[in-house]
Write a protein that holds these residues in place. Structure first.
Motif, PDB file in Angstrom:
ATOM      1  N   GLN A 151      -0.116 -31.812 -31.741  1.00 50.68           N
ATOM      2  CA  GLN A 151       1.262 -32.255 -31.513  1.00 50.68           C
ATOM      3  C   GLN A 151       2.113 -32.004 -32.753  1.00 50.68           C
ATOM      4  OE1 GLN A 151       1.550 -36.382 -30.413  1.00 50.68           O
ATOM      5  NE2 GLN A 151       3.725 -36.252 -29.888  1.00 50.68           N
ATOM      6  N   PHE A 152       1.537 -32.222 -33.940  1.00 50.93           N
ATOM      7  CA  PHE A 152       2.274 -31.997 -35.170  1.00 50.93           C
ATOM      8  C   PHE A 152       2.555 -30.511 -35.352  1.00 50.93           C
ATOM      9  CE2 PHE A 152       3.387 -31.954 -39.603  1.00 50.93           C
ATOM     10  CZ  PHE A 152       3.963 -33.201 -39.812  1.00 50.93           C
ATOM     11  N   LEU A 153       1.605 -29.667 -35.005  1.00 44.77           N
ATOM     12  CA  LEU A 153       1.815 -28.219 -35.086  1.00 44.77           C
ATOM     13  C   LEU A 153       2.994 -27.804 -34.220  1.00 44.77           C
ATOM     14  CD1 LEU A 153       1.120 -25.265 -35.685  1.00 44.77           C
ATOM     15  CD2 LEU A 153      -0.668 -25.392 -33.940  1.00 44.77           C
ATOM     16  N   GLU A 154       3.072 -28.341 -33.017  1.00 43.45           N
ATOM     17  CA  GLU A 154       4.204 -28.029 -32.148  1.00 43.45           C
ATOM     18  C   GLU A 154       5.507 -28.485 -32.781  1.00 43.45           C
ATOM     19  OE1 GLU A 154       5.701 -29.425 -27.774  1.00 43.45           O
ATOM     20  OE2 GLU A 154       3.705 -28.481 -27.905  1.00 43.45           O
ATOM     21  N   GLY A 155       5.466 -29.634 -33.469  1.00 42.22           N
ATOM     22  CA  GLY A 155       6.659 -30.115 -34.165  1.00 42.22           C
ATOM     23  C   GLY A 155       7.092 -29.169 -35.266  1.00 42.22           C
ATOM     24  N   LEU A 156       6.142 -28.566 -35.989  1.00 36.20           N
ATOM     25  CA  LEU A 156       6.470 -27.614 -37.049  1.00 36.20           C
ATOM     26  C   LEU A 156       7.131 -26.364 -36.491  1.00 36.20           C
ATOM     27  CD1 LEU A 156       3.259 -27.871 -39.278  1.00 36.20           C
ATOM     28  CD2 LEU A 156       5.518 -28.834 -39.754  1.00 36.20           C
ATOM     29  N   VAL A 157       6.761 -26.012 -35.262  1.00 35.01           N
ATOM     30  CA  VAL A 157       7.409 -24.868 -34.602  1.00 35.01           C
ATOM     31  C   VAL A 157       8.821 -25.251 -34.164  1.00 35.01           C
ATOM     32  CG1 VAL A 157       7.309 -23.274 -32.649  1.00 35.01           C
ATOM     33  CG2 VAL A 157       5.205 -23.882 -33.861  1.00 35.01           C
ATOM     34  N   LYS A 158       8.986 -26.455 -33.638  1.00 34.42           N
ATOM     35  CA  LYS A 158      10.303 -26.908 -33.176  1.00 34.42           C
ATOM     36  C   LYS A 158      11.338 -26.893 -34.284  1.00 34.42           C
ATOM     37  CE  LYS A 158       8.932 -30.053 -29.418  1.00 34.42           C
ATOM     38  NZ  LYS A 158       8.874 -31.495 -29.022  1.00 34.42           N
ATOM     39  N   ILE A 159      10.904 -27.206 -35.517  1.00 36.23           N
ATOM     40  CA  ILE A 159      11.858 -27.284 -36.624  1.00 36.23           C
ATOM     41  C   ILE A 159      11.935 -25.965 -37.388  1.00 36.23           C
ATOM     42  CG2 ILE A 159      11.522 -29.765 -36.840  1.00 36.23           C
ATOM     43  CD1 ILE A 159       9.812 -29.283 -39.299  1.00 36.23           C
ATOM     44  N   SER A 160      11.309 -24.920 -36.849  1.00 37.72           N
ATOM     45  CA  SER A 160      11.358 -23.557 -37.414  1.00 37.72           C
ATOM     46  C   SER A 160      10.676 -23.438 -38.771  1.00 37.72           C
ATOM     47  CB  SER A 160      12.812 -23.053 -37.527  1.00 37.72           C
ATOM     48  OG  SER A 160      13.396 -22.953 -36.252  1.00 37.72           O
ATOM     49  N   PHE A 161       9.792 -24.370 -39.092  1.00 41.49           N
ATOM     50  CA  PHE A 161       8.965 -24.180 -40.280  1.00 41.49           C
ATOM     51  C   PHE A 161       7.937 -23.094 -40.000  1.00 41.49           C
ATOM     52  CE2 PHE A 161       5.247 -25.302 -42.922  1.00 41.49           C
ATOM     53  CZ  PHE A 161       5.829 -25.217 -44.180  1.00 41.49           C
ATOM     54  N   LEU A 162       7.435 -23.087 -38.773  1.00 40.90           N
ATOM     55  CA  LEU A 162       6.496 -22.059 -38.327  1.00 40.90           C
ATOM     56  C   LEU A 162       7.094 -21.278 -37.171  1.00 40.90           C
ATOM     57  CD1 LEU A 162       3.093 -24.018 -38.236  1.00 40.90           C
ATOM     58  CD2 LEU A 162       3.787 -22.295 -39.922  1.00 40.90           C
ATOM     59  N   GLY A 163       6.788 -19.983 -37.128  1.00 44.93           N
ATOM     60  CA  GLY A 163       7.111 -19.156 -35.976  1.00 44.93           C
ATOM     61  C   GLY A 163       5.833 -18.873 -35.205  1.00 44.93           C
ATOM     62  N   ILE A 164       5.972 -18.556 -33.938  1.00 44.03           N
ATOM     63  CA  ILE A 164       4.808 -18.328 -33.081  1.00 44.03           C
ATOM     64  C   ILE A 164       4.777 -16.871 -32.637  1.00 44.03           C
ATOM     65  CG2 ILE A 164       6.080 -19.103 -31.022  1.00 44.03           C
ATOM     66  CD1 ILE A 164       3.454 -20.357 -30.031  1.00 44.03           C
ATOM     67  N   LYS A 220      -7.507 -10.688 -27.510  1.00 51.28           N
ATOM     68  CA  LYS A 220      -8.834 -11.275 -27.678  1.00 51.28           C
ATOM     69  C   LYS A 220      -8.984 -11.946 -29.048  1.00 51.28           C
ATOM     70  CE  LYS A 220     -11.031  -8.153 -24.396  1.00 51.28           C
ATOM     71  NZ  LYS A 220     -12.092  -7.157 -24.142  1.00 51.28           N
ATOM     72  N   ARG A 221      -8.016 -12.728 -29.418  1.00 48.71           N
ATOM     73  CA  ARG A 221      -8.051 -13.491 -30.650  1.00 48.71           C
ATOM     74  C   ARG A 221      -7.225 -14.764 -30.431  1.00 48.71           C
ATOM     75  NH1 ARG A 221      -3.046 -12.840 -31.992  1.00 48.71           N
ATOM     76  NH2 ARG A 221      -1.980 -10.847 -31.872  1.00 48.71           N
ATOM     77  N   GLU A 222      -7.350 -15.711 -31.346  1.00 45.74           N
ATOM     78  CA  GLU A 222      -6.612 -16.965 -31.155  1.00 45.74           C
ATOM     79  C   GLU A 222      -5.146 -16.800 -31.552  1.00 45.74           C
ATOM     80  OE1 GLU A 222      -7.420 -20.287 -33.784  1.00 45.74           O
ATOM     81  OE2 GLU A 222      -8.680 -18.999 -35.049  1.00 45.74           O
ATOM     82  N   GLU A 223      -4.350 -17.764 -31.148  1.00 40.03           N
ATOM     83  CA  GLU A 223      -2.910 -17.716 -31.436  1.00 40.03           C
ATOM     84  C   GLU A 223      -2.665 -17.754 -32.943  1.00 40.03           C
ATOM     85  OE1 GLU A 223      -1.039 -20.915 -29.329  1.00 40.03           O
ATOM     86  OE2 GLU A 223      -2.074 -20.423 -27.463  1.00 40.03           O
ATOM     87  N   ARG A 224      -1.590 -17.074 -33.352  1.00 40.55           N
ATOM     88  CA  ARG A 224      -1.251 -17.029 -34.778  1.00 40.55           C
ATOM     89  C   ARG A 224       0.173 -17.524 -34.998  1.00 40.55           C
ATOM     90  NH1 ARG A 224      -3.016 -11.195 -37.080  1.00 40.55           N
ATOM     91  NH2 ARG A 224      -1.430 -10.538 -35.574  1.00 40.55           N
ATOM     92  N   TYR A 225       0.379 -18.027 -36.210  1.00 36.77           N
ATOM     93  CA  TYR A 225       1.673 -18.580 -36.586  1.00 36.77           C
ATOM     94  C   TYR A 225       2.101 -17.995 -37.934  1.00 36.77           C
ATOM     95  CZ  TYR A 225       0.845 -21.939 -32.856  1.00 36.77           C
ATOM     96  OH  TYR A 225       0.613 -22.515 -31.637  1.00 36.77           O
TER      97      TYR A 225
END
Length: 792
Positions: A726-739, A770-775
């Protein structure tokens, strides 16, 4: 000995002060300089700070130890800086002190010695002084100082919202309404500004008002350290200074005599009024001549005329019209419709509101009413709502509250506008009847007072005997406004019948959104406003034999992350007319700088001249503007900050134009600014944000999901998989991380629907590859966190 050195430091911790005393002894023994500690000349019968300031005046070099961010020491740094002293800072090196220093670092341009022993400190100090330039840091900063403005005030509020902070903001807001030029160092709007910004704000203002934070509040240490430096700077520049503290503030011993302790609103208002009057009278009496004039050093000829204005709209309302960029969202405010404008901080919501209010007021047929609920104490209302639970009384109370607030604010502005006319308000006129009705019902007094009274009335009703829902709602309405809203609607119809339009602009709603267990209740409060907007416009359009129609439009400005949470509580979200403010088009964002540049250039100047003549053409192989836009968050505030920082760096280095090295220095300063602004903006709603963000220091710029989750789980309170995800999703919402949505392509969604789409695209891309999601970490934060660029 050619140098006289003053050493300022905190007495605690004892082991650090002993190392500094050892350094002073070694410097004296070397005969390199005459070194004197603040303890060597105790103040007998004098205020301690006066003796210390005299020692600073007598010195040529000042060495200040800022290991503990002592407020006494930071006050002395500010004073010494204003007196054009050579300044060296030192920090006793431990993991904790280094982290604190990185978080505080507005002194990136001042030399700092990191040491472990007194002998190491003495050696590095003497070596550094021998290699130092004769020019002081003040010489650099003084090149770009603005002239001090008559009747001007610089105000530094705290990070948190308290009774004292709210009352100070109201009083400062009234000053602005009365014509005082006000500059606010609002951490919620701008994060920590660079050193040059603070220096100019103090220098260009006739008086400085500071508020210190009590120990119980978050980020109080950083805020108080910065404020102590500003206080010392104001003292050194001879600016009238008032430092307001709350009763739980345990301030430094050295300058307690210049603090004013807040007890209640009435006494604070009296103190502010007396201080302001004395400060402005003294300054104006001197004919605007600085008592301690600053020697101006010419900027490089090519850079001296570059003025980009402030990066916070509230601080440039008097010049905004010279370089405002008109967008479709701005045109929507001017059109006759009610709209909710949504965007992140720095996107220009307040700039749109300020400029629209100016243009609408230019048409004398219009009445413009600006409402800033940040000036009101909404905490009590949230508490009452929470006590009501989830029944229908919540929404009923919210709608009644907003209708009463907006109706009364329109009425007060209508009377005030009529009173400002040369003819005033004639006896027996509809406006006179409205004015008299407001006075009879105590609506003319400050809204915060009325709100407190209403809250108490509603609380009494809630604790009374059980009643039916209908009866309880009736009692709530009676406690809130009786039949005042209905009577105001009738009186306003008569008083405003000749008005072409009544534009109601509601801004600064962020203060009602705070970290607590009552976030859902707060959402109900704000969604009530969004739902009421359309209803109020409809109510004023109605006309019959008792009511006259009035063209009322309501525009609300709301932060996007708050809107996304609030809209979940709306019963009919599709009926809320919403417009998103974004700057995704590079050409539109470029116009922000172009217009600011052209505002001070001769007519007919090409906007491209800024980039062709004053900035180097390429950085790291990219066109300079493209490089800057690839680094900053796409919002006007960030672009203005970056460009101002680049010009300042070039001026300090005596470059004829901004060179690549200046862009790199600006990137470093901007990264710290962006991170600090992020922590202030979202730290109140995301627990552990600061701890998590710093844990990413030194990581590669692209990371797989599992590694990010593990880092987040290392923080106490986020150890469960679900919490970390849930915290990871929050970091994406605030544009600290891109997906990553396609191979090597990352997106930074800042709205709920875009995030849902991005998550689906990311899952599909992960499946295909064939790999996991990256940020990816946003480039804005990489430099400060020393995040390594990762090449795909």
């Amino acid at each position: 000995m050619d140098y006289k050195v003053f050493l300022g430091y905190s007495k605690d911790p004892v082991d650090v002060s002993q190392e500094i005393q050892q350094a002073a002894t070694l410097i004296n023994k070397s005969r390199f300089a005459e070194a004197k500690t603040w303890e060597a000349n105790p103040a007998t019968g004098r205020i301690i700070i006066e003796t210390v300031l005299q020692d600073i005046d007598d010195s040529t070099i000042c060495l200040f130890d800022v290991t503990t961010l002592s407020e006494n020491v930071l006050f002395e740094v500010g004073y010494a800086f204003s007196q054009r002293k050579h300044i060296v800072l030192s920090v006793c090196k431990t993991p904790e002190t280094m982290r604190t220093w990185r978080a505080f670092d507005i002194f990136s341009t001042i030399g700092c010695i990191f040491y472990e022993t007194g002998s190491e400190l003495a050696s590095k100090f003497m070596t550094g002084i021998e290699e130092a330039s004769e020019k002081t840091l003040w010489d650099d900063v003084s090149q770009a100082l603005d002239r001090t403005a008559r009747n001007s005030l610089f105000y530094v509020p705290t990070y948190h919202t308290s009774e004292a902070e709210r009352n100070l903001r109201r009083m400062v807001g009234k000053e602005r309404d009365l014509g005082t030029k006000v500059t606010i160092a609002d951490p919620a709007e701008q994060g920590s500004a660079p050193l040059a910004w603070y220096v100019n704000a103090v220098y260009a203002s006739a008086a400085t008002l500071l508020q210190m934070s009590g120990e119980k509040h978050e980020r109080n240490r950083l805020h108080n350290a910065r404020s102590a430096f500003i206080a010392g700077l104001a003292r050194g520049l001879g600016r009238p200074l008032l430092v307001v503290v709350e009763e739980d503030y345990d301030g430094p011993v050295d300058y307690k005599d210049i603090l004013y302790t807040y007890h209640n609103k009435k006494r604070l208002a009296e103190k502010i009024g007396q201080w302001r009057e004395q400060a402005f009278r003294a300054w104006n009496k001197e004919g605007m001549e600085d008592s301690n004039p600053t020697p101006k050093i010419e900027l490089a000829a090519e850079l001296k005329d570059l003025k980009f204005g402030d990066y916070v709209a509230e601080n440039e309302s008097d010049t905004l019209d010279e370089y405002f960029v008109e967008t479709a969202e701005y045109e929507a405010i001017l059109s006759e419709s009610s709209v909710v404008f949504v965007g992140r901080k720095g996107m220009g919501k307040s700039a749109n509101m300020i400029r629209a209010s100016q243009v609408l007021r230019d048409d004398k047929r219009n009445l413009v009413c600006v409402v800033r609920p940040t000036n009101y104490d909404l905490d009590g209302l949230v508490s009452v709502l929470h006590s009501l639970g989830g029944d229908g009384n919540q929404s009923y109370l919210v709608e009644s509250f907003w209708r009463f607030l907006l109706y009364s604010e329109i009425s007060l502005e209508a009377v005030a506008a009529a009173d400002r006319l040369p003819a005033g308000i004639g006896n027996g006129t509809p406006m006179a009847r409205l004015r008299d009705y407001l006075a009879q019902n105590d609506i003319a007094e400050e809204f915060s007072v009325r709100l407190e009274r209403v809250i108490e009335s509603v609380r009494r009703e809630m604790h009374g005997s059980a009643r039916t829902i209908e009866k309880q709602r009736e009692r709530i309405a009676q406690a809130l406004h009786g039949n005042i809203v209905g009577n105001l609607r009738k009186l306003l119809g008569e008083a405003l019948r000749d008005r072409h339009r009544v534009a109601l602009l509601v801004d600064n709603l962020d203060s009602a959104w705070m970290k607590s267990a009552q976030l859902k209740t707060q959402a109900v409060l704000l969604v009530g406003l969004l739902s009421t907007v359309g209803r109020i416009a409809e109510e004023f359009r109605r006309e019959n034999n008792k009511l006259r129609s009035v063209n009322v439009t309501v525009s609300v400005f709301l932060r996007s992350d708050i809107y996304d949470e609030v809209i979940k509580e709306a019963r009919e979200p599709d009926k809320i007319n919403t417009k998103r403010i974004d700057w995704n088009q590079p050409e539109l964002l470029k116009r922000v700088m172009d217009e600011r540049y052209l505002s001070v250039r001769p007519k007919g100047t090409s906007p491209n001249e800024l980039w062709e003549r004053y900035f180097c053409h390429r950085v790291d192989g990219k066109p300079t503007l493209d490089y800057i836009l690839s680094t900053v968050l796409h919002r006007p505030r960030d672009l203005v900050f970056f460009c101002k920082a680049a010009v300042f760096s070039a001026a300090n280095a005596r470059h004829p134009a901004v060179e690549e090295s200046d862009i790199m220095e600006a990137k470093k300063n901007y990264s710290k600014f962006a991170l600090d602004a992020l922590l202030v903006e979202y730290g109140s709603t995301m627990d552990h944000l600061e701890e998590v963000v710093y844990e990413f220091a030194g990581c590669p710029s692209i990371m797989p999901k599992s590694e990010i989750i593990e880092i987040v789980k290392s923080i106490p309170g986020l150890t469960e998989d679900g919490q970390a995800a849930q915290f990871l999703e929050g970091l994406v919402k605030i544009s600290f991380l891109g997906i990553e949505v396609r191979e090597g392509i990352f997106t930074y969604p800042d709205r709920a629907d875009d995030l849902r789409k991005a998550k689906i695209l990311a899952r599909n891309a992960s499946r295909r590859g064939k790999r996991e999601e990256r940020y990816e970490f946003h480039p804005a934060y990489r430099d400060f966190l020393e995040i390594e660029d990762y090449s795909l």
